[in-house]
Design a protein around this motif. Structure first.
Motif, short mmCIF file in Angstrom:
data_model
loop_
_atom_site.label_atom_id
_atom_site.label_comp_id
_atom_site.label_asym_id
_atom_site.label_seq_id
_atom_site.Cartn_x
_atom_site.Cartn_y
_atom_site.Cartn_z
N ASN A 672 0.84 -1.21 0.00
CA ASN A 672 0.00 0.00 0.00
C ASN A 672 0.86 1.25 0.00
OD1 ASN A 672 -2.36 -1.36 -0.06
ND2 ASN A 672 -2.79 -1.20 2.14
N TYR A 676 0.17 3.95 -2.94
CA TYR A 676 -0.61 5.18 -2.78
C TYR A 676 0.33 6.37 -2.66
CZ TYR A 676 -4.29 1.83 -2.45
OH TYR A 676 -5.13 0.82 -2.74
N ASP A 714 4.69 6.14 5.06
CA ASP A 714 4.97 6.57 3.69
C ASP A 714 4.79 8.06 3.55
OD1 ASP A 714 2.24 7.30 2.84
OD2 ASP A 714 1.81 5.15 3.05
N ARG A 733 -12.56 0.36 -0.87
CA ARG A 733 -11.49 1.10 -1.54
C ARG A 733 -11.92 2.54 -1.63
NH1 ARG A 733 -8.60 0.40 -6.36
NH2 ARG A 733 -6.82 0.74 -5.01
N LEU A 748 -6.05 -4.50 3.87
CA LEU A 748 -6.06 -4.03 5.26
C LEU A 748 -6.95 -4.90 6.15
CD1 LEU A 748 -6.02 -0.13 4.86
CD2 LEU A 748 -4.17 -1.64 5.60
P1 ADP Z 1 -6.50 -2.14 -1.74
O1 ADP Z 1 -5.15 -1.54 -1.55
O2 ADP Z 1 -6.44 -3.45 -2.41
O3 ADP Z 1 -7.47 -1.21 -2.34
P2 ADP Z 1 -6.58 -2.17 1.14
O4 ADP Z 1 -7.54 -2.86 2.07
O5 ADP Z 1 -5.16 -2.49 1.32
O6 ADP Z 1 -7.11 -2.46 -0.30
O7 ADP Z 1 -6.76 -0.63 1.35
C1 ADP Z 1 -8.05 -0.05 1.38
C2 ADP Z 1 -8.01 1.40 0.92
O8 ADP Z 1 -7.27 2.19 1.86
C3 ADP Z 1 -7.24 1.61 -0.35
O9 ADP Z 1 -8.09 1.47 -1.46
C4 ADP Z 1 -6.72 3.03 -0.22
O10 ADP Z 1 -7.69 3.91 -0.67
C5 ADP Z 1 -6.53 3.21 1.24
N1 ADP Z 1 -5.13 3.07 1.63
C6 ADP Z 1 -4.54 1.97 2.12
N2 ADP Z 1 -3.22 2.21 2.40
C7 ADP Z 1 -2.97 3.51 2.08
C8 ADP Z 1 -1.82 4.35 2.14
N3 ADP Z 1 -0.64 3.90 2.60
N4 ADP Z 1 -1.96 5.64 1.72
C9 ADP Z 1 -3.15 6.08 1.28
N5 ADP Z 1 -4.27 5.33 1.20
C10 ADP Z 1 -4.19 4.05 1.58
#
Ligand code: ADP
Length: 787
Positions: A672, A676, A714, A733, A748
């Motif tokens: 992630n 992102y 990050d 998402r 997550l």
């Molecule tokens: P995915 O990455 O497959 O969409 P996740 O469950 O890992 O699913 O994350 C859910 C949502 O949380 C992501 O779609 C994103 O919008 C947000 N997200 C997760 N990690 C980050 C990050 N490090 N920075 C910004 N947004 C994040």
């Protein structure tokens, strides 16, 4: 000199040797309960009385004031026909009434006698008792032909307005209003007797400038037992001038029988010194009292007071008597409607409580909200024993006292009854002596068990009566007043006597309250049972879907592993025939083989994940640096470009954890963090905060305290605070399907589940445009921090 007139109870009564006369003997506080109130020997001096032999209307006894009212001395009248006192016309009318009307123990108006003495015209009433006729004459209070007030009309309208329908208190309030309108007296009260015989001013109508007595309570001894007996038998008790003279009957005993006259049904009956003195102590000059009965017992009194001596004309008395009878007839239905309203209120609040408890799936809602258990019931406090502890509302004993009480209650047979499992008392210390310590808050107890196995229960507490009511005779607000006969029955003295009699007792519990407690018990038990059923159903569902997930994961990983093994085998064969490959291609094939191995382990972790909630973790001593390294390889391989740098500023600790699962946590977070990012390349930091380290821990939940916190930081796009919770939900998402490298929104959720399996917590701190930090703990597993 405030000594009380005392007399030992076995001393002979002063009137033991002959007929009693209030005027001669009086009474003291110790013998007032034996005062012969039915035969007081005296009447009030504003009227005259004749006692006649029924057969020939010969005068047997005369009140000593006869000359004043009838123009003849007692000596002149004794042994004469009644015509000598009331004239031939009057005598004939008396005969007519005696022979033709129902006047046994029921005084009826016979005629108005024109003035003979100095007191003006007299209204004459007559009744019979014990074989004699009793004739009473009282000044009419109006001119000879003076127009009477039309009491009949007044009564008719009053009765219509007194229709029941609004409960007891409202009904009683109407009654006092009507009586006051009819009589014009300064203060009209309904005085109600409680089950322990103490009294309360329950309704009141009064002159505006008088202090209200509504709500005041008075000890039982304020109205001695003989007086109560009298009230049960006669419908009205007029005392137009409490401090007025008393006149004796001449002679005191009936010459035919030697017995004193039973004055129970006489309007002129002399009041005991105790009573007139008590009224004087309250500053009352005239009183008119009517009983209200319930099932033949004295329920209360309509008590009217006037500040100055007054006159109660016969017709007014008759009207009041009638209203008191109507009140008696209507009382039961008023009481029933009052109880119904209380029951409805109780049920309403109890239903609300149970609904809340059902909604919250938590019994604590019974005590920690508005309304609570103790708002519904008329109690001082309530306690719920649930989940091995007490939940209290209002005034209750201390938890240790509650524990001991519960232990005692649980041993009681009435608590184990199959049909009415309830314990109820208005004097707990009598049955359970330890309760003396907290009698102030809990002299009364109403308790119902909820579960035998876990000893859950609900208990309501009612304070000691003395704490909860407003005492009319409270010694703190009234000085000791000595009456004309010494300091006898003053409010203060009777209060002292009374406080002893109600110590460690509460007001009694009503049947409505006990029934309602039992019904609440059923509702709560139903709730608990249905919750257990629902939980059971949910569990079954969960097991089923877990099984399905397992089956799916197994099939998927099994079916994918098969071709994967094939790829691995081919790659291996390619490497074997090494001469066919140049250096670059050899590295690619080696990479391919590493990838198949990693993919194999990913499939394994998918399989593991499906069981993660139910199988035990494979705990091992794990060097987190290695794990992060492995995770990076997985992420790097997945991204197939090198546009991110990962910084691990200080070596990570070793921890006892499940290597594969923690690797998955890191690979998800690292993936992630690299995805992102607004920039071409992302800067990522992996680090930790040691238990004792002094560093900010934004958003950290309380449970994380005292544990090593790992984090992945990050410098990416960041997350709005309102999404902090949502992102951990399955398939949630914040972006379009293909934006930021795509994804399904499960990462997550998996991280959270893995962390939770380790007993830890995961949370995020982020600001839009400034990057995000994901923190997590793996508690209880810290083994060593690197040097
Ligand atoms: P995915 O990455 O497959 O969409 P996740 O469950 O890992 O699913 O994350 C859910 C949502 O949380 C992501 O779609 C994103 O919008 C947000 N997200 C997760 N990690 C980050 C990050 N490090 N920075 C910004 N947004 C994040």
């Amino acid at each position: 000199m405030n000594t009380l007139t005392t007399q030992s109870s076995d001393a002979p009564l002063p009137w033991a040797s002959g007929p009693y006369s209030i005027k001669r003997h009086g009474v003291s506080i110790t013998n007032c309960d034996s005062e012969p109130v039915q035969t007081p020997g005296c009447i009030q001096a504003h009227g005259a009385m004749l006692v006649l032999r029924l057969s020939d209307l010969t005068i047997l006894q005369v009140s000593e004031n006869s000359e004043e009212l009838l123009g003849e001395t007692p000596e002149a009248l004794a042994g004469q026909n009644v015509a000598k006192a009331v004239g031939a016309k009057g005598a004939a009318r008396l005969r007519e009434v005696i022979d033709g009307e129902p006047i046994e123990r029921n005084s009826l108006y016979a005629f108005t006698l024109p003035a003979r003495g100095t007191a003006g015209a007299l209204d004459v009433c007559v009744h019979t008792v014990d074989g004699v006729a009793v004739v009473e004459g009282e000044a009419t209070g109006r001119g000879e032909e003076g127009a009477a007030v039309d009491y009949f009309r007044g009564v008719k309208a009053a009765v219509r307005r007194m229709q029941v329908g609004h409960g007891l208190r409202e009904f009683c309030q109407r009654v006092v209003g009507e009586v006051r309108a009819l009589t014009g007296l300064d203060r009209v009260m309904i005085y109600r007797f409680h089950a322990d015989q103490h009294g309360e001013v329950f309704a009141e109508a009064k002159r505006d400038d008088l202090a209200p007595w509504l709500g005041l309570h008075y000890p039982e001894s304020d109205i001695p037992r003989p007086a109560r007996e009298v009230f049960k038998q006669s419908w009205i008790r007029p005392l137009p001038n409490a401090a007025g003279r008393l006149v004796e009957m001449v002679p005191l005993a009936n010459p035919d029988t030697g017995r004193p006259l039973n004055m129970m049904h006489c309007a002129l009956r002399g009041a005991s010194v105790m009573y007139s003195e008590y009224l004087a102590n309250m500053g009352v000059a005239a009183s008119l009292t009517m009983p209200i009965l319930r099932d033949g017992e004295l329920w209360g009194l309509i008590a009217c007071h006037h500040d100055t001596p007054t006159h109660f004309p016969y017709q007014m008395r008759a009207a009041c008597e009638f209203l008191a009878q109507v009140a008696t007839l209507q009382l039961k239905s008023a009481e029933q409607s009052e109880q119904l309203m209380y029951r409805l209120r109780l049920e309403g609040v109890h239903q609300q409580l149970v609904a809340k408890a059902a909604q919250d799936a938590d019994l604590m809602a019974l005590t920690d909200r508005q309304p609570s258990l103790f708002d519904a019931m008329d109690a001082g406090g309530a306690a719920l024993y649930h989940l091995d502890r007490w939940w209290c509302a209002g005034n209750t004993p201390e938890p240790a006292q509650l524990d001991a009480l519960a232990e005692w209650l649980n041993k009681r047979p009435d608590f184990a009854s199959a049909t009415r499992p309830v314990f109820v008392t208005d004097s707990l210390p009598r049955d359970y002596p330890a309760a003396a310590d907290f009698a102030k808050v809990a002299s009364g107890v109403l308790a119902v068990p909820l579960s035998r196995a876990r000893h859950d229960m609900i208990v309501w507490f009612r304070p000691e009566t003395i704490q909860s009511v407003n005492w009319g005779g409270n010694p703190n607000d009234k000085p000791l007043v000595a009456g004309p006969h010494g300091p006898r029955l003053t409010p203060r003295r009777s209060f002292e006597i009374f406080t002893e009699s109600v110590r460690q007792r509460s007001l009694p519990w009503l049947n409505v309250e006990v029934d309602s407690a039992l019904r609440l018990r059923l509702l709560v038990m139903e709730l608990v049972v249905s919750r257990a059923e629902r939980l059971g159903a949910l569990n079954a569902d969960l097991t089923r879907s877990n099984d399905e997930l397992d089956a799916f994961a197994y099939v998927a990983s099994h079916d994918l592993k098969e071709p994967l093994r094939g790829i691995h085998r081919y790659a291996h064969q390619l490497l074997e025939s090494a001469q066919a490959l140049d250096e670059d291609n050899r590295k690619r094939v080696e990479g391919l083989m590493r990838l198949t191995v990693r993919m194999d382990s990913l499939l394994d972790s998918l399989l593991h994940f499906s069981r993660v909630g139910r199988t035990t973790l494979e705990l091992d001593e794990v060097d987190l640096n290695e794990v992060v390294q492995e995770a990076l390889e997985m992420v790097g391989a997945r991204r197939n470009d090198g546009t991110f740098t990962v910084n691990v500023p200080r070596p990570l600790p070793s921890m006892r954890c499940d290597r594969v699962r923690v690797r998955e946590i890191f690979s998800n977070l690292l993936s992630n963090a690299s995805k992102y990012s607004a920039l071409e390349s992302a800067n990522i930091e992996v680090g930790y905060l040691a238990q004792e380290e002094n560093a900010p821990r934004p958003n950290a939940p309380a449970e994380s305290a005292g544990h090593t916190i790992l984090f992945v930081r990050d410098s990416g796009i960041g997350i709005e605070p309102r999404h902090f919770e949502q992102i951990f939900r399955m398939f949630k998402r914040l972006h379009g399907r293909d934006e930021y490298g795509g994804g399904v929104g499960a990462g997550l959720t998996i991280v959270q589940k893995l962390v939770q399996r380790h007993g830890g917590r995961v949370w995020v701190d982020s600001a839009v445009g400034a990057g995000s930090t994901f923190y997590f703990t793996l508690p209880g597993q810290e083994t060593s921090a690197p040097a």
